[in-house]
Design a protein around this motif. Structure first.
Motif, PDB file in Angstrom:
ATOM      1  N   ALA A   2       3.705   4.698   2.866  1.00 33.25           N
ATOM      2  CA  ALA A   2       4.374   5.317   2.083  1.00 33.25           C
ATOM      3  C   ALA A   2       4.049   4.925   0.508  1.00 33.25           C
ATOM      4  CB  ALA A   2       5.948   4.929   2.257  1.00 33.25           C
ATOM      5  N   ARG A   3       4.620   5.706  -0.338  1.00 35.70           N
ATOM      6  CA  ARG A   3       4.261   5.802  -1.534  1.00 35.70           C
ATOM      7  C   ARG A   3       4.778   4.242  -2.217  1.00 35.70           C
ATOM      8  NH1 ARG A   3       5.827  10.032  -6.204  1.00 35.70           N
ATOM      9  NH2 ARG A   3       3.879  11.039  -5.339  1.00 35.70           N
ATOM     10  N   ASN A   4       5.822   3.747  -2.008  1.00 38.43           N
ATOM     11  CA  ASN A   4       6.199   2.392  -2.520  1.00 38.43           C
ATOM     12  C   ASN A   4       5.334   1.492  -2.046  1.00 38.43           C
ATOM     13  OD1 ASN A   4       8.337   3.410  -3.635  1.00 38.43           O
ATOM     14  ND2 ASN A   4      10.009   3.288  -2.169  1.00 38.43           N
ATOM     15  N   GLU A   5       5.000   1.535  -0.578  1.00 30.34           N
ATOM     16  CA  GLU A   5       3.803   0.545  -0.380  1.00 30.34           C
ATOM     17  C   GLU A   5       2.651   0.730  -0.986  1.00 30.34           C
ATOM     18  OE1 GLU A   5       5.596   2.221   2.063  1.00 30.34           O
ATOM     19  OE2 GLU A   5       6.863   0.511   3.033  1.00 30.34           O
ATOM     20  N   ALA A   6       1.862   1.693  -1.258  1.00 22.30           N
ATOM     21  CA  ALA A   6       0.863   1.946  -1.698  1.00 22.30           C
ATOM     22  C   ALA A   6       0.849   1.610  -3.269  1.00 22.30           C
ATOM     23  CB  ALA A   6       0.570   3.441  -1.703  1.00 22.30           C
ATOM     24  N   ASN A   7       2.120   1.845  -3.805  1.00 23.10           N
ATOM     25  CA  ASN A   7       2.200   1.629  -5.318  1.00 23.10           C
ATOM     26  C   ASN A   7       2.179  -0.006  -5.497  1.00 23.10           C
ATOM     27  OD1 ASN A   7       2.489   4.130  -6.191  1.00 23.10           O
ATOM     28  ND2 ASN A   7       4.447   4.246  -6.422  1.00 23.10           N
ATOM     29  N   ILE A   9       0.778  -2.284  -3.446  1.00 27.80           N
ATOM     30  CA  ILE A   9      -0.525  -2.666  -3.361  1.00 27.80           C
ATOM     31  C   ILE A   9      -1.460  -2.363  -4.455  1.00 27.80           C
ATOM     32  CG2 ILE A   9      -2.745  -2.330  -2.247  1.00 27.80           C
ATOM     33  CD1 ILE A   9      -1.013  -1.589   0.283  1.00 27.80           C
ATOM     34  N   PHE A  10      -1.127  -1.316  -5.388  1.00 27.24           N
ATOM     35  CA  PHE A  10      -1.814  -1.180  -6.572  1.00 27.24           C
ATOM     36  C   PHE A  10      -1.505  -2.190  -7.834  1.00 27.24           C
ATOM     37  CE2 PHE A  10      -1.927   1.609 -10.397  1.00 27.24           C
ATOM     38  CZ  PHE A  10      -3.336   1.730 -10.553  1.00 27.24           C
ATOM     39  N   MET A  11       0.007  -2.297  -7.749  1.00 27.37           N
ATOM     40  CA  MET A  11       0.293  -3.077  -8.912  1.00 27.37           C
ATOM     41  C   MET A  11      -0.188  -4.415  -8.596  1.00 27.37           C
ATOM     42  SD  MET A  11       4.145  -1.284  -9.678  1.00 27.37           S
ATOM     43  CE  MET A  11       5.073  -2.511  -8.989  1.00 27.37           C
ATOM     44  N   ALA A  12      -0.233  -4.875  -7.451  1.00 28.73           N
ATOM     45  CA  ALA A  12      -0.775  -6.388  -7.113  1.00 28.73           C
ATOM     46  C   ALA A  12      -2.249  -6.611  -7.340  1.00 28.73           C
ATOM     47  CB  ALA A  12      -0.473  -6.719  -5.615  1.00 28.73           C
ATOM     48  N   GLY A  13      -2.873  -5.283  -7.750  1.00 30.10           N
ATOM     49  CA  GLY A  13      -4.354  -5.403  -8.008  1.00 30.10           C
ATOM     50  C   GLY A  13      -5.226  -5.583  -7.104  1.00 30.10           C
ATOM     51  N   PHE A  17      -7.360   2.339  -7.030  1.00 26.59           N
ATOM     52  CA  PHE A  17      -6.636   3.507  -7.575  1.00 26.59           C
ATOM     53  C   PHE A  17      -5.451   4.234  -6.585  1.00 26.59           C
ATOM     54  CE2 PHE A  17      -9.675   5.522  -5.002  1.00 26.59           C
ATOM     55  CZ  PHE A  17      -9.206   6.267  -4.135  1.00 26.59           C
ATOM     56  N   THR A  18      -4.369   4.690  -7.325  1.00 29.95           N
ATOM     57  CA  THR A  18      -3.310   5.160  -6.322  1.00 29.95           C
ATOM     58  C   THR A  18      -3.122   6.756  -6.815  1.00 29.95           C
ATOM     59  OG1 THR A  18      -1.149   5.045  -5.470  1.00 29.95           O
ATOM     60  CG2 THR A  18      -1.309   4.400  -7.809  1.00 29.95           C
ATOM     61  N   LEU A  19      -2.643   7.550  -6.048  1.00 32.86           N
ATOM     62  CA  LEU A  19      -2.205   8.823  -6.410  1.00 32.86           C
ATOM     63  C   LEU A  19      -0.835   9.002  -6.435  1.00 32.86           C
ATOM     64  CD1 LEU A  19      -3.577  11.951  -7.113  1.00 32.86           C
ATOM     65  CD2 LEU A  19      -3.302  12.234  -4.420  1.00 32.86           C
ATOM     66  N   VAL A  20      -0.393   8.977  -7.706  1.00 33.81           N
ATOM     67  CA  VAL A  20       1.193   9.206  -7.845  1.00 33.81           C
ATOM     68  C   VAL A  20       1.425   9.828  -9.360  1.00 33.81           C
ATOM     69  CG1 VAL A  20       1.628   7.136  -6.778  1.00 33.81           C
ATOM     70  CG2 VAL A  20       1.288   7.089  -9.170  1.00 33.81           C
ATOM     71  N   ASP A  21       2.485  10.405  -9.292  1.00 30.08           N
ATOM     72  CA  ASP A  21       2.862  11.009 -10.613  1.00 30.08           C
ATOM     73  C   ASP A  21       2.981   9.979 -11.868  1.00 30.08           C
ATOM     74  OD1 ASP A  21       3.510  13.142  -9.407  1.00 30.08           O
ATOM     75  OD2 ASP A  21       5.458  12.551  -8.604  1.00 30.08           O
ATOM     76  N   SER A  22       2.945  10.574 -13.168  1.00 29.66           N
ATOM     77  CA  SER A  22       2.855   9.607 -14.239  1.00 29.66           C
ATOM     78  C   SER A  22       4.271   8.938 -14.162  1.00 29.66           C
ATOM     79  CB  SER A  22       3.006  10.313 -15.671  1.00 29.66           C
ATOM     80  OG  SER A  22       3.710  11.186 -15.814  1.00 29.66           O
ATOM     81  N   THR A  23       5.418   9.431 -13.685  1.00 30.36           N
ATOM     82  CA  THR A  23       6.571   8.899 -13.828  1.00 30.36           C
ATOM     83  C   THR A  23       6.458   7.269 -13.107  1.00 30.36           C
ATOM     84  OG1 THR A  23       7.206   9.958 -11.622  1.00 30.36           O
ATOM     85  CG2 THR A  23       8.070  10.749 -13.925  1.00 30.36           C
ATOM     86  N   GLU A  27       6.510   1.496 -14.223  1.00 37.53           N
ATOM     87  CA  GLU A  27       6.398   0.452 -13.286  1.00 37.53           C
ATOM     88  C   GLU A  27       5.341  -0.176 -13.485  1.00 37.53           C
ATOM     89  OE1 GLU A  27       7.467   1.397  -8.896  1.00 37.53           O
ATOM     90  OE2 GLU A  27       8.040   3.182  -9.638  1.00 37.53           O
ATOM     91  N   PHE A  28       4.152   0.343 -13.392  1.00 37.82           N
ATOM     92  CA  PHE A  28       2.827  -0.283 -13.390  1.00 37.82           C
ATOM     93  C   PHE A  28       2.655  -0.831 -14.675  1.00 37.82           C
ATOM     94  CE2 PHE A  28       1.072   3.800 -11.007  1.00 37.82           C
ATOM     95  CZ  PHE A  28       1.699   3.350  -9.876  1.00 37.82           C
ATOM     96  N   SER A  29       3.289  -0.803 -15.803  1.00 35.30           N
ATOM     97  CA  SER A  29       3.308  -1.167 -17.210  1.00 35.30           C
ATOM     98  C   SER A  29       4.264  -2.436 -17.114  1.00 35.30           C
ATOM     99  CB  SER A  29       3.111  -0.200 -18.252  1.00 35.30           C
ATOM    100  OG  SER A  29       2.338   0.915 -18.146  1.00 35.30           O
ATOM    101  N   ASP A  30       5.080  -2.789 -16.154  1.00 33.14           N
ATOM    102  CA  ASP A  30       6.118  -3.536 -16.597  1.00 33.14           C
ATOM    103  C   ASP A  30       5.368  -5.185 -16.250  1.00 33.14           C
ATOM    104  OD1 ASP A  30       8.163  -5.623 -16.419  1.00 33.14           O
ATOM    105  OD2 ASP A  30       9.427  -3.958 -15.184  1.00 33.14           O
TER     106      ASP A  30
END
Length: 182
Positions: A2-7, A9-13, A17-23, A27-30
């Motif tokens: 799901a999107r949360n799991e993919a995000n 993994i992406f945020m952990a480096g 890439f991940t395919l998501v909305d800019s919204t 989160e990615f910048s926190d």
């Protein structure tokens, strides 16, 4: 996945890439939640061999006041929306915290001039020449429905014994309509 799991993994480096909305940019910048702060890019969808223009996910969102809302509440909601739309600083802050593009599109050039990330988003998504996904989908659905309807009407208008052949003869036309290649 799901999107949360993919995000996550992406945020952990651990993903390129991940395919998501800019919204999700907020989160990615926190720095409390993400190891990739400052290393985030945005890019348009690749243009495939059949495409003439890029595709982007830029669909209209809007607010509406239901007709049954009492007049005094409608007035209050209209005042709130008006204040929100005219609050430039608040909309810019919304972008910075969330990655959600401001609803007041007149701010976009100003933000893009000052913020490289918004400029990248504007280039990737808010392109006037792009074929926006919802419009593209609706055109394909309408085209396929029309091609299918034409085939069925033609089959049902002819001789009973010809129905199968008429439908078979139209399969490729219906397929191409669904791909948007008619």
């Amino acid at each position: 996945m799901a999107r949360n799991e993919a995000n996550a993994i992406f945020m952990a480096g651990d993903a390129a890439f991940t395919l998501v909305d800019s919204t999700h940019f907020g989160e990615f910048s926190d720095p409390k939640r993400s190891k990739i702060v400052g290393n985030i890019g945005m890019a348009p969808f690749p243009v495939g061999p059949r495409a003439k223009v890029p595709t982007s996910w830029n669909e209209i969102w809007g607010w509406a006041i239901p007709i049954g809302v009492p007049a005094e509440k409608k007035k209050l909601v209209k005042e709130m929306l008006s204040a929100m739309m005219s609050d430039e600083a608040g909309q810019i802050e919304m972008w910075k915290k969330t990655g959600g593009p401001p609803p007041n599109i007149k701010l976009w050039p100003k933000i893009a001039a000052e913020d490289k990330d918004f400029a990248a988003l504007k280039h990737a998504v808010f392109r006037p020449e792009a074929d926006h996904t919802l419009g593209l989908l609706l055109r394909r659905v309408a085209g396929r429905a029309q091609a299918y309807s034409d085939a069925v009407i033609s089959a049902m208008s002819g001789k009973r014994e010809d129905i199968g052949k008429v439908l078979q003869d139209n399969v490729e036309k219906v397929r191409r309509a669904g791909l948007g290649t008619n």
